[in-house]
Design a protein around this motif. Structure first.
Motif, PDB file in Angstrom:
ATOM      1  N   TYR A  88      36.672  91.965 158.181  1.00 45.30           N
ATOM      2  CA  TYR A  88      35.352  92.598 158.290  1.00 45.30           C
ATOM      3  C   TYR A  88      34.903  93.091 156.927  1.00 45.30           C
ATOM      4  CZ  TYR A  88      36.445  93.063 163.271  1.00 45.30           C
ATOM      5  OH  TYR A  88      36.790  92.815 164.559  1.00 45.30           O
ATOM      6  N   VAL A  89      33.582  93.118 156.739  1.00 42.19           N
ATOM      7  CA  VAL A  89      32.959  93.807 155.614  1.00 42.19           C
ATOM      8  C   VAL A  89      31.887  94.709 156.215  1.00 42.19           C
ATOM      9  CG1 VAL A  89      31.576  93.600 153.510  1.00 42.19           C
ATOM     10  CG2 VAL A  89      33.377  91.912 153.994  1.00 42.19           C
ATOM     11  N   LEU A  90      31.964  95.991 155.890  1.00 40.06           N
ATOM     12  CA  LEU A  90      30.956  96.954 156.342  1.00 40.06           C
ATOM     13  C   LEU A  90      30.171  97.433 155.134  1.00 40.06           C
ATOM     14  CD1 LEU A  90      33.585  97.327 158.295  1.00 40.06           C
ATOM     15  CD2 LEU A  90      32.201  99.179 159.189  1.00 40.06           C
ATOM     16  N   VAL A  91      28.865  97.442 155.263  1.00 36.21           N
ATOM     17  CA  VAL A  91      27.980  97.941 154.219  1.00 36.21           C
ATOM     18  C   VAL A  91      27.198  99.107 154.819  1.00 36.21           C
ATOM     19  CG1 VAL A  91      26.076  97.401 152.660  1.00 36.21           C
ATOM     20  CG2 VAL A  91      27.820  95.653 153.171  1.00 36.21           C
ATOM     21  N   ASN A  92      27.363 100.275 154.229  1.00 38.22           N
ATOM     22  CA  ASN A  92      26.740 101.493 154.748  1.00 38.22           C
ATOM     23  C   ASN A  92      27.021 101.673 156.239  1.00 38.22           C
ATOM     24  OD1 ASN A  92      25.617 102.575 152.374  1.00 38.22           O
ATOM     25  ND2 ASN A  92      23.965 101.087 152.466  1.00 38.22           N
ATOM     26  N   GLY A  93      28.236 101.344 156.645  1.00 38.90           N
ATOM     27  CA  GLY A  93      28.670 101.561 158.017  1.00 38.90           C
ATOM     28  C   GLY A  93      28.314 100.467 159.002  1.00 38.90           C
ATOM     29  N   ASN A  94      27.587  99.448 158.567  1.00 40.56           N
ATOM     30  CA  ASN A  94      27.197  98.352 159.449  1.00 40.56           C
ATOM     31  C   ASN A  94      28.008  97.101 159.134  1.00 40.56           C
ATOM     32  OD1 ASN A  94      24.923  99.651 160.859  1.00 40.56           O
ATOM     33  ND2 ASN A  94      24.080  99.761 158.794  1.00 40.56           N
ATOM     34  N   THR A 103      26.910  88.549 159.624  1.00 45.48           N
ATOM     35  CA  THR A 103      26.317  89.002 160.881  1.00 45.48           C
ATOM     36  C   THR A 103      24.792  89.050 160.816  1.00 45.48           C
ATOM     37  OG1 THR A 103      26.363  91.321 160.246  1.00 45.48           O
ATOM     38  CG2 THR A 103      28.334  90.440 161.380  1.00 45.48           C
ATOM     39  N   GLY A 104      24.249  88.929 159.621  1.00 41.69           N
ATOM     40  CA  GLY A 104      22.807  89.053 159.452  1.00 41.69           C
ATOM     41  C   GLY A 104      22.369  90.469 159.120  1.00 41.69           C
ATOM     42  N   ALA A 105      23.291  91.430 159.194  1.00 44.36           N
ATOM     43  CA  ALA A 105      22.960  92.816 158.853  1.00 44.36           C
ATOM     44  C   ALA A 105      22.593  92.910 157.380  1.00 44.36           C
ATOM     45  CB  ALA A 105      24.139  93.732 159.165  1.00 44.36           C
ATOM     46  N   ARG A 106      21.570  93.651 157.081  1.00 49.90           N
ATOM     47  CA  ARG A 106      21.119  93.856 155.703  1.00 49.90           C
ATOM     48  C   ARG A 106      21.078  95.354 155.441  1.00 49.90           C
ATOM     49  NH1 ARG A 106      22.446  89.259 155.071  1.00 49.90           N
ATOM     50  NH2 ARG A 106      21.051  87.483 155.012  1.00 49.90           N
ATOM     51  N   SER A 107      22.239  95.950 155.246  1.00 42.55           N
ATOM     52  CA  SER A 107      22.353  97.404 155.134  1.00 42.55           C
ATOM     53  C   SER A 107      22.425  97.902 153.709  1.00 42.55           C
ATOM     54  CB  SER A 107      23.607  97.878 155.883  1.00 42.55           C
ATOM     55  OG  SER A 107      23.571  97.428 157.210  1.00 42.55           O
ATOM     56  N   GLY A 108      22.504  96.994 152.749  1.00 42.85           N
ATOM     57  CA  GLY A 108      22.577  97.404 151.357  1.00 42.85           C
ATOM     58  C   GLY A 108      21.226  97.891 150.867  1.00 42.85           C
ATOM     59  N   LYS A 109      21.234  98.441 149.664  1.00 37.73           N
ATOM     60  CA  LYS A 109      19.974  98.895 149.084  1.00 37.73           C
ATOM     61  C   LYS A 109      20.028  98.721 147.578  1.00 37.73           C
ATOM     62  CE  LYS A 109      21.441 103.715 149.035  1.00 37.73           C
ATOM     63  NZ  LYS A 109      21.105 105.075 149.428  1.00 37.73           N
ATOM     64  N   VAL A 110      18.862  98.594 146.995  1.00 36.30           N
ATOM     65  CA  VAL A 110      18.740  98.460 145.551  1.00 36.30           C
ATOM     66  C   VAL A 110      19.031  99.816 144.926  1.00 36.30           C
ATOM     67  CG1 VAL A 110      17.167  97.948 143.645  1.00 36.30           C
ATOM     68  CG2 VAL A 110      17.071  96.603 145.748  1.00 36.30           C
ATOM     69  N   ILE A 111      19.801  99.815 143.857  1.00 35.03           N
ATOM     70  CA  ILE A 111      20.162 101.045 143.161  1.00 35.03           C
ATOM     71  C   ILE A 111      19.472 101.037 141.799  1.00 35.03           C
ATOM     72  CG2 ILE A 111      22.084 102.401 142.261  1.00 35.03           C
ATOM     73  CD1 ILE A 111      22.078 101.982 145.331  1.00 35.03           C
ATOM     74  N   ARG A 112      18.755 102.098 141.497  1.00 33.97           N
ATOM     75  CA  ARG A 112      18.074 102.202 140.206  1.00 33.97           C
ATOM     76  C   ARG A 112      18.434 103.529 139.549  1.00 33.97           C
ATOM     77  NH1 ARG A 112      14.033  99.627 143.373  1.00 33.97           N
ATOM     78  NH2 ARG A 112      13.413  97.669 142.431  1.00 33.97           N
ATOM     79  N   GLY A 113      18.708 103.482 138.256  1.00 31.56           N
ATOM     80  CA  GLY A 113      18.972 104.697 137.492  1.00 31.56           C
ATOM     81  C   GLY A 113      20.132 105.502 138.034  1.00 31.56           C
ATOM     82  N   ASP A 114      19.957 106.804 138.159  1.00 33.18           N
ATOM     83  CA  ASP A 114      21.006 107.700 138.603  1.00 33.18           C
ATOM     84  C   ASP A 114      21.030 107.889 140.123  1.00 33.18           C
ATOM     85  OD1 ASP A 114      20.508 109.689 135.700  1.00 33.18           O
ATOM     86  OD2 ASP A 114      22.061 108.207 136.083  1.00 33.18           O
TER      87      ASP A 114
END
Length: 126
Positions: A88-94, A103-114
């Motif tokens: 399994y791979v979980l991203v932000n708990g999904n 699984t089609g889950a898109r739980s990641g997010k773009v990270i900018r700066g701090d």
């Protein structure tokens, strides 16, 4: 970023091959030390809040793998071949990866700066 029809091995197998090389072939680190070097240590170095460790209130970015069967299967001739032993791979708990497919889950997010940055924690099952 490499062309989509010929991706780099670094996109699909770096962590698995690092684990194979450092632990299995050389015996340089314990499993726990290798996981920390790929998760907690970079999260701390880059000051990523709530990342790199499994704890209440932290992002649940996890890779659940079988320490006895995990192996890199990608080659330069077949760079997108999946690693074995990753359950399994979980991203932000999904759950983003299960039983060898996304699984089609898109739980990641773009990270900018701090802002809160992403890191992955690995969990070995025995």
């Amino acid at each position: 970023m490499p062309a989509p029809d010929w991706p780099s091995l670094r996109m699909t197998s770096f962590s698995v091959s690092k684990k194979d090389c450092d632990i299995c072939d050389i015996g340089l680190f314990t499993l726990e030390q290798a996981v920390h070097k790929m998760t907690g240590k970079p999260a701390s170095y880059f000051r990523l809040p709530r990342r790199g460790h499994i704890a209440a209130g932290h992002a649940a970015d996890l890779v659940v793998f079988d320490a006895d069967t995990i192996a890199d299967k990608a080659t330069w001739a077949s760079p997108t071949r999946q690693a074995q032993g990753i359950d399994y791979v979980l991203v932000n708990g999904n759950v983003a990866w299960r039983a060898g497919e996304g699984t089609g889950a898109r739980s990641g997010k773009v990270i900018r700066g701090d802002v809160d940055r992403a890191s992955t924690s690995l969990v070995a099952r025995r």
